[in-house]
Design a protein around this motif. Sequence first.
Motif, PDB file in Angstrom:
ATOM      1  N   LEU A  26     -33.029 -52.978   7.429  1.00  0.00           N
ATOM      2  CA  LEU A  26     -33.138 -51.642   7.992  1.00  0.00           C
ATOM      3  C   LEU A  26     -34.603 -51.202   7.967  1.00  0.00           C
ATOM      4  CD1 LEU A  26     -31.576 -49.043   8.918  1.00  0.00           C
ATOM      5  CD2 LEU A  26     -31.603 -48.370   6.518  1.00  0.00           C
ATOM      6  N   ILE A  27     -35.088 -50.727   9.103  1.00  0.00           N
ATOM      7  CA  ILE A  27     -36.457 -50.205   9.172  1.00  0.00           C
ATOM      8  C   ILE A  27     -36.437 -48.794   8.616  1.00  0.00           C
ATOM      9  CG2 ILE A  27     -38.348 -49.532  10.694  1.00  0.00           C
ATOM     10  CD1 ILE A  27     -37.299 -51.656  12.669  1.00  0.00           C
ATOM     11  N   LEU A  28     -37.222 -48.554   7.607  1.00  0.00           N
ATOM     12  CA  LEU A  28     -37.315 -47.221   7.016  1.00  0.00           C
ATOM     13  C   LEU A  28     -38.521 -46.522   7.635  1.00  0.00           C
ATOM     14  CD1 LEU A  28     -36.643 -48.176   3.281  1.00  0.00           C
ATOM     15  CD2 LEU A  28     -35.000 -47.404   5.000  1.00  0.00           C
ATOM     16  N   LYS A  29     -38.286 -45.778   8.697  1.00  0.00           N
ATOM     17  CA  LYS A  29     -39.379 -45.100   9.397  1.00  0.00           C
ATOM     18  C   LYS A  29     -39.913 -43.959   8.539  1.00  0.00           C
ATOM     19  CE  LYS A  29     -37.635 -46.376  13.923  1.00  0.00           C
ATOM     20  NZ  LYS A  29     -37.067 -45.896  15.193  1.00  0.00           N
ATOM     21  N   SER A  64     -30.425 -41.138  10.118  1.00  0.00           N
ATOM     22  CA  SER A  64     -30.663 -42.133  11.162  1.00  0.00           C
ATOM     23  C   SER A  64     -29.345 -42.512  11.827  1.00  0.00           C
ATOM     24  CB  SER A  64     -31.370 -43.373  10.601  1.00  0.00           C
ATOM     25  OG  SER A  64     -30.593 -43.991   9.616  1.00  0.00           O
ATOM     26  N   SER A 121     -27.317 -45.714  14.303  1.00  0.00           N
ATOM     27  CA  SER A 121     -27.194 -47.172  14.213  1.00  0.00           C
ATOM     28  C   SER A 121     -28.358 -47.905  14.888  1.00  0.00           C
ATOM     29  CB  SER A 121     -25.858 -47.637  14.793  1.00  0.00           C
ATOM     30  OG  SER A 121     -25.816 -47.386  16.179  1.00  0.00           O
ATOM     31  N   GLU A 144     -31.431 -46.835  14.377  1.00  0.00           N
ATOM     32  CA  GLU A 144     -32.512 -46.507  13.458  1.00  0.00           C
ATOM     33  C   GLU A 144     -33.442 -45.399  13.957  1.00  0.00           C
ATOM     34  OE1 GLU A 144     -34.379 -50.058  11.896  1.00  0.00           O
ATOM     35  OE2 GLU A 144     -32.446 -51.048  11.713  1.00  0.00           O
ATOM     36  N   CYS A 145     -32.978 -44.603  14.924  1.00  0.00           N
ATOM     37  CA  CYS A 145     -33.716 -43.397  15.284  1.00  0.00           C
ATOM     38  C   CYS A 145     -33.683 -42.540  14.019  1.00  0.00           C
ATOM     39  CB  CYS A 145     -33.043 -42.664  16.435  1.00  0.00           C
ATOM     40  SG  CYS A 145     -32.869 -43.675  17.929  1.00  0.00           S
ATOM     41  N   THR A 146     -34.793 -41.907  13.689  1.00  0.00           N
ATOM     42  CA  THR A 146     -34.894 -41.233  12.397  1.00  0.00           C
ATOM     43  C   THR A 146     -35.311 -39.783  12.541  1.00  0.00           C
ATOM     44  OG1 THR A 146     -35.454 -43.350  11.364  1.00  0.00           O
ATOM     45  CG2 THR A 146     -35.998 -41.366  10.125  1.00  0.00           C
ATOM     46  N   ARG A 203     -29.719 -41.613   5.626  1.00  0.00           N
ATOM     47  CA  ARG A 203     -30.268 -42.965   5.570  1.00  0.00           C
ATOM     48  C   ARG A 203     -30.150 -43.496   4.142  1.00  0.00           C
ATOM     49  NH1 ARG A 203     -36.520 -43.325   6.748  1.00  0.00           N
ATOM     50  NH2 ARG A 203     -36.606 -42.592   4.607  1.00  0.00           N
TER      51      ARG A 203
END
Length: 92
Positions: A8-11, A30, A32, A34-36, A60
């Motif tokens: 998972l990208i942690l923006k 977020s 699915s 990964e829009c944050t 998240r």
Amino acid sequence: MSGASLMLILKPNCECCDVDLPPESPRARSCSFECTFCAECASARFNDTCPNCGGELLRRPIRPAALLVKFPASTKRFNKAHAACADVQGAL
């Protein structure tokens, strides 16, 4: 699926108001894809629905601090123009 695991990208920020969302933040939401967003924008501006894909915005997960060394959070900030964000993005 290959042997490589997907992480998972942690923006680092809300794509609407640009508030910082460090990896340990319980305020990060977020979808699915990964829009944050921060909890405030997700709730007040988007009714907990992602404005990009229509998916549900959920809390998240927090990556354990010990694993952030090997699997660090992203440092690339991301903002996207949304009509609901115009009042805060004009101030950025």
